[in-house]
Design an enzyme around this catalytic site. Structure first.
Site, PDB file in Angstrom:
ATOM      1  CD  GLU A 120      22.138  -5.235  10.170  1.00  0.00           C
ATOM      2  OE1 GLU A 120      21.588  -5.247   9.040  1.00  0.00           O
ATOM      3  OE2 GLU A 120      21.803  -5.950  11.121  1.00  0.00           O
ATOM      4  CB  THR A 168      12.303  -6.182  11.020  1.00  0.00           C
ATOM      5  OG1 THR A 168      12.968  -7.219  10.293  1.00  0.00           O
ATOM      6  CG2 THR A 168      13.028  -5.995  12.345  1.00  0.00           C
TER       7      THR A 168
HETATM    8  N1  HSE Z   1      16.949  -8.504  17.847  1.00  0.00           N
HETATM    9  C1  HSE Z   1      16.294  -8.062  16.644  1.00  0.00           C
HETATM   10  C2  HSE Z   1      14.802  -8.365  16.765  1.00  0.00           C
HETATM   11  C3  HSE Z   1      16.878  -8.824  15.486  1.00  0.00           C
HETATM   12  O1  HSE Z   1      14.472  -9.446  17.198  1.00  0.00           O
HETATM   13  O2  HSE Z   1      13.990  -7.516  16.410  1.00  0.00           O
HETATM   14  C4  HSE Z   1      16.343  -8.352  14.168  1.00  0.00           C
HETATM   15  O3  HSE Z   1      16.944  -7.129  13.789  1.00  0.00           O
END
Ligand code: HSE
Length: 291
Positions: A120, A168
């Protein structure tokens, strides 16, 4: 040849930002591996055209390199990329479990979590194990720098994936850099409630424990229709609703008897905002398993 089914996962669960994760019993990726002199990757299924097949840029390819286990890897995607449902983690977890089986490697499941997290990290730049931990161990997981807590739970969940793209990077960009102590206290209370709820497979406590006012409100603004969908789901019996991972998927917790109504309500709620969505009636599920 080894074939592994690796599940979608939902990270954060509201109050456990970058810490909590849960395995979903559906959707899932299917990863097939065959020994080869060098690693090659073939990707089919949902969103396959967005996933690099160059082993250096694919989470599964990086896992093969980390394990020194070259293989022809075929990934049939059931988990859409950039969904908030741990798509790259499912492939990394599937590859780690499949390659360890194919080459008879003596890695524990927890060691494979670390390997999959490297996959990842190499691809996304961030080694969050909050998706790969439940994808490999199953159940509900708590990931910290000094270790992973894990418990199985039996709980009805609904995940609803709107036809939207939220990167993201954008979702992390809206996370506040600091927090007021009242909000921290509130979040700790929610997180503790949620953890107790998971240990008891209690949908009311888990639903209440999703509540959080630091990260989720900022991320919800990136998801058109989020508020309509949440309101509809609560009216249909959801005990709690939040953003799944970085979004745009939404996670709802409910009693078994309300699951069908909550799934329809989420889709209808997004529809009210002119956003198409697909709901999966799911449960807390197992980790990646050899078929
Ligand atoms: N914990 C991470 C976020 C999950 O919420 O950005 C996604 O990679």
């Amino acid at each position: 040849m080894t074939t592994v089914r690796a599940p979608a996962t939902s990270a954060n669960l509201g109050s456990g930002f970058d810490v909590f994760g849960v395995a979903l019993d559906r959707p899932a990726d299917v990863v097939r591996v065959e020994r080869a002199a060098e690693t090659t990757i073939e990707v089919t299924g949902t969103g396959a055209s967005f996933i690099p097949e160059d082993p250096a840029d694919n989470t599964a390819g990086v896992v093969a390199r980390e394990l020194d286990a070259p293989a022809h890897i075929r990934i049939d995607k059931g988990v859409r990329p950039s969904s908030g449902l741990g798509s790259s983690a499912a492939s990394a977890a599937g590859a780690a479990v499949a390659l360890a089986d194919l080459y008879d490697l003596e890695y524990s499941r927890r060691e494979l979590v670390r390997v999959a997290a490297e996959g990842e990290a190499a691809v996304s730049g961030d080694a969050h194990a909050d998706n790969v931990a439940p994808a490999i161990l199953g159940g509900f997981t708590v990931v910290r720098d000094d270790g992973i807590e894990h418990v199985d739970a039996d709980l009805a969940l609904v995940v609803c994936l709107p036809d939207l793209v939220v990167s993201t990077r954008d979702a992390r960009g809206v996370v506040p850099e600091s927090a007021a102590i009242e909000d921290v206290v509130d979040t700790v209370g929610s997180a503790a409630t949620l953890a107790i709820g998971m240990c008891r497979s209690d949908p009311v406590r888990v639903g209440r424990g999703l509540e959080e006012h630091l990260v989720t409100p900022a991320r919800a603004d990136l998801i058109e229709g989020y508020h309509d969908a949440c309101e509809a789901a609560r009216e249909a019996g959801a005990t709690g609703v939040t953003v799944s991972g970085a979004g745009p998927a939404v996670l709802a917790v409910c009693r078994d008897r309300d699951q069908r109504r909550v799934a329809s309500a989420l889709v209808d709620g997004f529809d009210d905002a002119d956003v198409e969505a697909t709901a999966y009636r799911s449960r807390v599920g197992d980790g990646a398993r050899v078929l």
